[in-house]
Design a protein around this motif. Structure first.
Motif, mmCIF file in Angstrom:
data_model
loop_
_atom_site.group_PDB
_atom_site.id
_atom_site.type_symbol
_atom_site.label_atom_id
_atom_site.label_comp_id
_atom_site.label_asym_id
_atom_site.label_seq_id
_atom_site.Cartn_x
_atom_site.Cartn_y
_atom_site.Cartn_z
ATOM 1 N N ALA A 89 0.850 -1.196 0.000
ATOM 2 C CA ALA A 89 0.000 0.000 0.000
ATOM 3 C C ALA A 89 0.881 1.239 0.000
ATOM 4 O O ALA A 89 2.071 1.172 0.333
ATOM 5 C CB ALA A 89 -0.911 0.020 1.217
ATOM 6 N N THR A 90 0.280 2.368 -0.375
ATOM 7 C CA THR A 90 0.989 3.642 -0.385
ATOM 8 C C THR A 90 0.099 4.706 0.245
ATOM 9 O O THR A 90 -1.088 4.796 -0.064
ATOM 10 C CB THR A 90 1.354 4.063 -1.825
ATOM 11 O OG1 THR A 90 2.080 3.001 -2.447
ATOM 12 C CG2 THR A 90 2.202 5.324 -1.836
ATOM 13 N N VAL A 99 -4.990 12.961 2.238
ATOM 14 C CA VAL A 99 -4.267 11.685 2.182
ATOM 15 C C VAL A 99 -5.070 10.715 1.330
ATOM 16 O O VAL A 99 -6.270 10.541 1.535
ATOM 17 C CB VAL A 99 -4.060 11.095 3.600
ATOM 18 C CG1 VAL A 99 -3.368 9.729 3.513
ATOM 19 C CG2 VAL A 99 -3.267 12.056 4.473
ATOM 20 N N LEU A 100 -4.381 10.100 0.375
ATOM 21 C CA LEU A 100 -4.963 9.029 -0.429
ATOM 22 C C LEU A 100 -4.299 7.729 0.009
ATOM 23 O O LEU A 100 -3.074 7.650 0.090
ATOM 24 C CB LEU A 100 -4.707 9.258 -1.917
ATOM 25 C CG LEU A 100 -5.142 10.590 -2.511
ATOM 26 C CD1 LEU A 100 -4.781 10.640 -3.991
ATOM 27 C CD2 LEU A 100 -6.615 10.827 -2.303
ATOM 28 N N VAL A 101 -5.092 6.721 0.279
ATOM 29 C CA VAL A 101 -4.568 5.390 0.595
ATOM 30 C C VAL A 101 -4.726 4.568 -0.668
ATOM 31 O O VAL A 101 -5.848 4.373 -1.160
ATOM 32 C CB VAL A 101 -5.321 4.745 1.776
ATOM 33 C CG1 VAL A 101 -4.762 3.357 2.052
ATOM 34 C CG2 VAL A 101 -5.235 5.625 3.017
ATOM 35 N N LEU A 102 -3.603 4.111 -1.205
ATOM 36 C CA LEU A 102 -3.598 3.318 -2.437
ATOM 37 C C LEU A 102 -3.310 1.866 -2.114
ATOM 38 O O LEU A 102 -2.488 1.568 -1.248
ATOM 39 C CB LEU A 102 -2.508 3.814 -3.398
ATOM 40 C CG LEU A 102 -2.424 5.309 -3.685
ATOM 41 C CD1 LEU A 102 -1.288 5.575 -4.666
ATOM 42 C CD2 LEU A 102 -3.723 5.841 -4.226
ATOM 43 N N GLN A 141 -4.626 1.768 -6.876
ATOM 44 C CA GLN A 141 -6.039 2.148 -6.819
ATOM 45 C C GLN A 141 -6.314 2.904 -5.521
ATOM 46 O O GLN A 141 -5.922 2.458 -4.449
ATOM 47 C CB GLN A 141 -6.915 0.896 -6.870
ATOM 48 C CG GLN A 141 -8.386 1.174 -6.976
ATOM 49 C CD GLN A 141 -8.777 1.646 -8.362
ATOM 50 O OE1 GLN A 141 -8.250 1.174 -9.352
ATOM 51 N NE2 GLN A 141 -9.692 2.581 -8.412
ATOM 52 N N VAL A 142 -6.985 4.047 -5.633
ATOM 53 C CA VAL A 142 -7.354 4.805 -4.435
ATOM 54 C C VAL A 142 -8.499 4.074 -3.738
ATOM 55 O O VAL A 142 -9.565 3.905 -4.313
ATOM 56 C CB VAL A 142 -7.779 6.247 -4.795
ATOM 57 C CG1 VAL A 142 -8.224 6.997 -3.537
ATOM 58 C CG2 VAL A 142 -6.654 6.996 -5.496
ATOM 59 N N VAL A 143 -8.249 3.607 -2.510
ATOM 60 C CA VAL A 143 -9.281 2.901 -1.758
ATOM 61 C C VAL A 143 -9.893 3.770 -0.669
ATOM 62 O O VAL A 143 -10.977 3.471 -0.183
ATOM 63 C CB VAL A 143 -8.766 1.573 -1.160
ATOM 64 C CG1 VAL A 143 -8.384 0.604 -2.261
ATOM 65 C CG2 VAL A 143 -7.606 1.800 -0.216
ATOM 66 N N LEU A 144 -9.186 4.825 -0.282
ATOM 67 C CA LEU A 144 -9.695 5.716 0.745
ATOM 68 C C LEU A 144 -9.058 7.087 0.578
ATOM 69 O O LEU A 144 -7.909 7.194 0.152
ATOM 70 C CB LEU A 144 -9.365 5.156 2.131
ATOM 71 C CG LEU A 144 -10.091 5.778 3.308
ATOM 72 C CD1 LEU A 144 -11.564 5.373 3.309
ATOM 73 C CD2 LEU A 144 -9.450 5.339 4.604
ATOM 74 N N ARG A 145 -9.829 8.091 0.925
ATOM 75 C CA ARG A 145 -9.363 9.472 0.816
ATOM 76 C C ARG A 145 -9.792 10.199 2.079
ATOM 77 O O ARG A 145 -10.922 10.047 2.531
ATOM 78 C CB ARG A 145 -10.016 10.093 -0.407
ATOM 79 C CG ARG A 145 -9.795 11.545 -0.572
ATOM 80 C CD ARG A 145 -10.677 12.031 -1.743
ATOM 81 N NE ARG A 145 -10.238 13.312 -2.166
ATOM 82 C CZ ARG A 145 -9.777 13.605 -3.359
ATOM 83 N NH1 ARG A 145 -9.737 12.683 -4.288
ATOM 84 N NH2 ARG A 145 -9.368 14.808 -3.642
ATOM 85 N N ALA A 146 -8.891 10.997 2.647
ATOM 86 C CA ALA A 146 -9.217 11.744 3.857
ATOM 87 C C ALA A 146 -8.587 13.121 3.797
ATOM 88 O O ALA A 146 -7.499 13.290 3.246
ATOM 89 C CB ALA A 146 -8.722 11.002 5.090
#
Length: 120
Positions: A35-36, A90-93, A98-103
């Motif tokens: 993940a990134t 913050v984007l969790v890739l 693939q972006v799975v979460l954004r905050a």
């Protein structure tokens, strides 16, 4: 990833994807194996500094996770493409970019770790 009223967490459309780093934005960085955590910051953003510390600490604790910080002011095309409206965002890739979460807003460490559960 939430903290009080400042954070706004939502799942993004499946179309948001970061396959390869933008030439200037990710200089010297690659997607993490698992993940990134991609952080969009600006120079005078105080919560961005705290967010940087939290994300770097989590990336150091979780094998296969990397943290990339992008200067939002220097990468306006990418900011527009991804609809980044404020910093920190913050984007969790996942491993495929693939972006799975954004905050938005300053996250707590426990929330970042929980968000990684959606990506790995």
């Amino acid at each position: 990833m939430t903290q009080g009223r400042e954070a706004d967490v939502r799942i993004r459309d499946a179309g948001d994807r970061l396959d390869a780093p933008a030439p200037g934005a990710w200089a010297g960085h690659e997607l993490g194996v698992r993940a990134t955590l991609v952080q969009f910051s600006s120079a005078f953003c105080q919560p961005c500094r705290a967010t940087r510390r939290v994300l770097a600490e989590v990336a150091g604790m979780v094998p296969g996770v990397s943290h990339v910080e992008i200067d939002a002011e220097a990468e306006l095309d990418l900011v527009r493409e991804l609809r980044i409206l404020k910093t920190p965002t913050v984007l969790v890739l996942d491993a495929d970019g693939q972006v799975v979460l954004r905050a938005t807003g300053q996250p707590r460490k426990v929330d970042v770790i929980a968000a990684l559960g959606k990506a790995v």
